[in-house]
Design an enzyme around this catalytic site. Structure first.
Site, PDB file in Angstrom:
ATOM      1  N   ASP A  35     -25.604 -19.797 -16.273  1.00  0.00           N
ATOM      2  CA  ASP A  35     -26.217 -18.709 -15.518  1.00  0.00           C
ATOM      3  C   ASP A  35     -25.136 -17.782 -14.983  1.00  0.00           C
ATOM      4  OD1 ASP A  35     -28.430 -21.198 -14.516  1.00  0.00           O
ATOM      5  OD2 ASP A  35     -29.028 -19.404 -15.629  1.00  0.00           O
ATOM      6  N   ASP A 176     -37.091 -21.818 -18.516  1.00  0.00           N
ATOM      7  CA  ASP A 176     -35.979 -21.900 -17.567  1.00  0.00           C
ATOM      8  C   ASP A 176     -36.485 -21.805 -16.132  1.00  0.00           C
ATOM      9  OD1 ASP A 176     -32.967 -19.839 -17.035  1.00  0.00           O
ATOM     10  OD2 ASP A 176     -33.546 -21.841 -16.327  1.00  0.00           O
TER      11      ASP A 176
END
Ligand code: DX5
Ligand code: ZN
Length: 221
Positions: A35, A176
């Site tokens: 991320d 996600d």
């Protein structure tokens, strides 16, 4: 389409990175989810270019870069993106989505579009040829440990139908956010096939990593 796993590196404490990578390699993990956050597109900062470069040197597992940054089209070159890596960009973060996807393909990487929970599917209409899949955010982006947005879990099925009806059954569907042991079977049933493992499943501090990976695999097979 077979299920694939992508552990979220922001859910692994620094002191456990090396041991976790060994387990991921032993268990044929498909991707490492990284991320990237700039504090503008999302209210958090995470993982910079040096971390990404160092991680590449530590493992052969391909990266799955999730770019939660403003104007990704201006910053792709910062990441030394490698052929075969997945790179997800948010249509909400750029006015030049097609150009950004093209630039990712031009370096041999595999472009994906990441959709925030409220973003409608029509943003995909004119770029289906330019992507290898869609990442459905089932939490609002920016932090691990959040609770799922239930309408986004339903959205997984809508995205799968949309892709199939438009002639792209081979496009991946990544899920996600709060991909928990409890939600995993429903997310799979709805059409997910690439799962970001985070704090609510195999990377929970309360779970042995190897046991958690094995348990998750049985839930999405
Ligand atoms: C959130 C990130 C997710 C997050 C997943 O913005 O995109 O990858 O790290 O963490 P959990 O599984 O705890 O929601
Ligand atoms: Zn992510």
């Amino acid at each position: 389409m077979k299920s694939m796993l992508a552990p979220s590196m922001m859910c692994i404490s620094l002191d456990k990175v090396v041991s976790s990578l060994h387990i991921f390699e032993q268990t044929s993990i498909d991707y490492l989810h990284i991320d990237v956050m700039d504090g503008l597109f999302v209210p958090n900062l995470a993982y910079g270019t040096d971390y990404i470069r160092q991680l590449r040197s530590m493992t052969h597992i391909p990266l799955d870069l999730h770019l939660m940054i403003e104007h990704p089209e201006k910053k792709l070159s910062w990441f030394d993106i490698q052929p075969g890596e997945l790179v997800s960009v948010h249509p909400e973060s750029t006015q030049h989505l097609h150009r950004t996807l093209q630039a990712i393909s031009d370096v041999g990487a595999r472009p994906m579009i990441a959709l925030n929970p409220s973003t409608p599917l029509n943003v995909l209409d004119y770029v289906l040829d330019n992507i290898c899949g869609v990442l459905v955010m089932t939490v609002n982006p920016g932090f691990a440990g959040q609770k799922a947005v239930l309408s986004a879990i339903r959205k997984i099925a809508d995205v799968r139908s949309y892709l199939d009806e438009h002639g792209y059954p081979q496009h991946m569907l990544e899920v996600d956010g709060n991909v928990s042991f409890d939600y995993a079977p429903l997310m799979r049933k709805n059409g997910g096939n690439l799962f970001v493992l985070g704090s609510s499943s195999a990377l929970s501090p309360k779970v042995d990593l190897l046991d958690g990976l094995n348990r998750f695999r049985t839930l999405v097979t």
